[in-house]
Enzyme design. Sequence first.
Site, PDB file in Angstrom:
ATOM      1  N   LYS A 120      -0.775  -9.663  -6.828  1.00  0.00           N
ATOM      2  CA  LYS A 120      -0.092  -8.444  -6.856  1.00  0.00           C
ATOM      3  C   LYS A 120       0.805  -8.116  -5.763  1.00  0.00           C
ATOM      4  O   LYS A 120       1.929  -7.860  -5.756  1.00  0.00           O
ATOM      5  CB  LYS A 120      -1.062  -7.266  -7.103  1.00  0.00           C
ATOM      6  N   ASP A 138      -0.942  -3.072 -10.560  1.00  0.00           N
ATOM      7  CA  ASP A 138      -1.976  -2.515  -9.941  1.00  0.00           C
ATOM      8  C   ASP A 138      -2.719  -1.425 -10.888  1.00  0.00           C
ATOM      9  O   ASP A 138      -2.612  -1.620 -12.317  1.00  0.00           O
ATOM     10  CB  ASP A 138      -1.302  -1.523  -8.876  1.00  0.00           C
TER      11      ASP A 138
END
Length: 220
Positions: A120, A138
């Site tokens: 991420k 996320d």
Amino acid sequence: MKRADVVEFYARLAADNPHPETELAYGNPYQLLVAVALSAQSTDVGVNKATRLLFAEVDTPARMVALGEAELKQHIKTIGLFNTKAKNVIALSEALIRDHGGQVPDDRDALEKLPGVGRKTANVVLNTAFGHETFAVDTHIFRVGNRTGLARGKTPLAVELVLDKVTPQPFRLHAHHWLILHGRYTCKARTPECWRCIVCDLCAFKPKTPAPKGAPRQET
């Protein structure tokens, strides 16, 4: 979600916010990398408060290493998991100096080899600093993807891969920012504000959350 609905979904988000940006404050790719690494399980607002004075003093890996772990902890002690994050930031800064000439690499594999940097974080840096068409999934994007039907998946990686498959041009570059902001401010975790959502009619979520008494309903 049907392809035509996906296009309309993004088109509305784009019209509402043509130039979305991360809410993390940073001055260069290195500071962005640090800010994103610090943001895990923390809010952008909290990270920005902690890095305001830090980034006024530190803008390179060398300066971070010179600052030292103990002093870094003092700057970020209001952020969750600050002990582990401080250790990782110093370690990734040392790795950047040792392996990349002090520069943030424009490469996913290289980024993910840095201490404390996962997929991420790498995706955020690649997209925001270097303009790659990546999807940093996320908790907000994971929720929005599954709840709306835009990109369903049991893991963040699964959602990312679906987003990569279904998101068309010209929306790919800014898609993850639109989705994060939508999840943060409209499609909220506990109670999505369907009554003011600009993509409500395209969304698979049922039942829609009704408007509070006296609140205007969103026109689509």
